[in-house]
Scaffold this motif. Structure first.
Motif, short mmCIF file in Angstrom:
data_model
loop_
_atom_site.label_atom_id
_atom_site.label_comp_id
_atom_site.label_asym_id
_atom_site.label_seq_id
_atom_site.Cartn_x
_atom_site.Cartn_y
_atom_site.Cartn_z
N TRP A 1 0.83 -1.20 0.00
CA TRP A 1 0.00 0.00 0.00
C TRP A 1 0.87 1.26 0.00
CZ3 TRP A 1 -0.86 4.43 2.71
CH2 TRP A 1 -2.04 5.12 2.45
N LEU A 2 1.95 1.24 0.78
CA LEU A 2 2.84 2.39 0.82
C LEU A 2 3.47 2.64 -0.55
CD1 LEU A 2 4.68 1.89 4.23
CD2 LEU A 2 3.14 3.77 3.63
N ALA A 3 3.81 1.57 -1.28
CA ALA A 3 4.37 1.73 -2.61
C ALA A 3 3.35 2.36 -3.55
CB ALA A 3 4.83 0.37 -3.16
N ALA A 4 2.09 1.93 -3.46
CA ALA A 4 1.04 2.51 -4.30
C ALA A 4 0.77 3.97 -3.91
CB ALA A 4 -0.24 1.68 -4.17
N HIS A 5 0.83 4.25 -2.63
CA HIS A 5 0.63 5.61 -2.14
C HIS A 5 1.71 6.54 -2.68
CE1 HIS A 5 -0.87 8.65 0.63
NE2 HIS A 5 0.33 8.80 1.15
#
Length: 252
Positions: A139-143
């Motif tokens: 999720w952090l990568a997508a964020h």
């Protein structure tokens, strides 16, 4: 033991983390905190102006910035620099290096920084043993990809006034989320006009004129390393910055 630590040093135990006491991050169960603490291999500090990571450097580590400001950047052969984004406490740095041999960017400290260190080569154990935590990292990568999209829109379509307004609003709101706004409404703002120019693709002269124009309009006050927004609603309209109710962020 903690009384002897510098005030912004990483605490020895994740349960003592100041960031986890803010309203910005997802709460986790005690056993997950224990896993994160075991996954963390070390902590270290970098002085202002120092390098956390050099471009094209062999790197097998990820970092969580615990305290301080830093920025990611790329340079051209003639020394021109593009700041990709500013890093604030809670940000995860270095995930891309799991998928490449050399660092695709450099990271430089703006202020004295304290960081927690994780080894990339043990990242698979996170997904295997703590799937929810593995999802959080994804999720952090997508964020972060969403921030890249916003930065591309800013550089490609916003004019200078809109770019500067966007940067001021974005950084202020991020600092607000991690409880770094003082009672007078001001925040520490250690980046200078050259940093802003390098982040927004503007000349230093144009950056200076734009900041001065916004200040003269009574929209912000920037002095002595501190920023105060005098008319945030006007800045939001100029930048078309629509801040949705923020989701809690995972913290590694």
């Amino acid at each position: 033991m903690n009384a002897t630590l510098p005030p912004n040093a990483c605490p020895p135990h994740c349960r003592e983390c100041r960031l986890r006491r803010t309203r910005a991050f997802t709460p986790v169960e005690p056993e997950v905190l224990d896993f994160i603490e075991g996954f963390r291999t070390s902590t270290f500090s970098v002085q202002a102006g120092g390098a956390l990571l050099h471009e094209s450097q062999v790197n097998s580590r990820m970092f969580t910035l615990y305290a301080g400001w830093a920025f990611r950047y790329k340079t051209l052969s003639d020394g021109r620099r593009q700041i990709l984004n500013f890093l604030l406490p809670g940000d995860l740095v270095g995930l891309q290096q799991e998928f490449g041999d050399l660092s695709a960017y450099g990271v430089e400290a703006v202020t004295d920084c304290a960081l927690c260190v994780f080894e990339n080569d043990s990242l698979w154990s996170v997904f295997r043993e703590q799937p929810r935590l593995g999802y959080d990292i994804t999720w952090l990568a997508a964020h972060e990809e969403g921030h890249v999209d916003d930065n591309l829109l800013t550089a490609g379509r916003r004019n200078a006034t809109e770019r500067v307004a966007m940067l001021l609003m974005h950084l202020y709101r991020r600092l607000e989320r991690i409880d770094l706004v003082d009672v007078d409404g001001s925040v520490a703002f250690p980046i200078n006009q050259q940093h802003i120019a390098d982040a927004l693709g503007l000349s230093l002269v144009h950056t200076n004129k734009t900041l001065r124009r916004l200040s003269q309009l009574g929209l912000h006050e920037l002095a002595h390393g501190r920023l105060r927004l005098l008319n945030p609603h006007a800045l939001e309209r100029i930048a078309e910055y629509y801040d949705r109710p923020p989701r809690l962020l995972p913290l590694l």
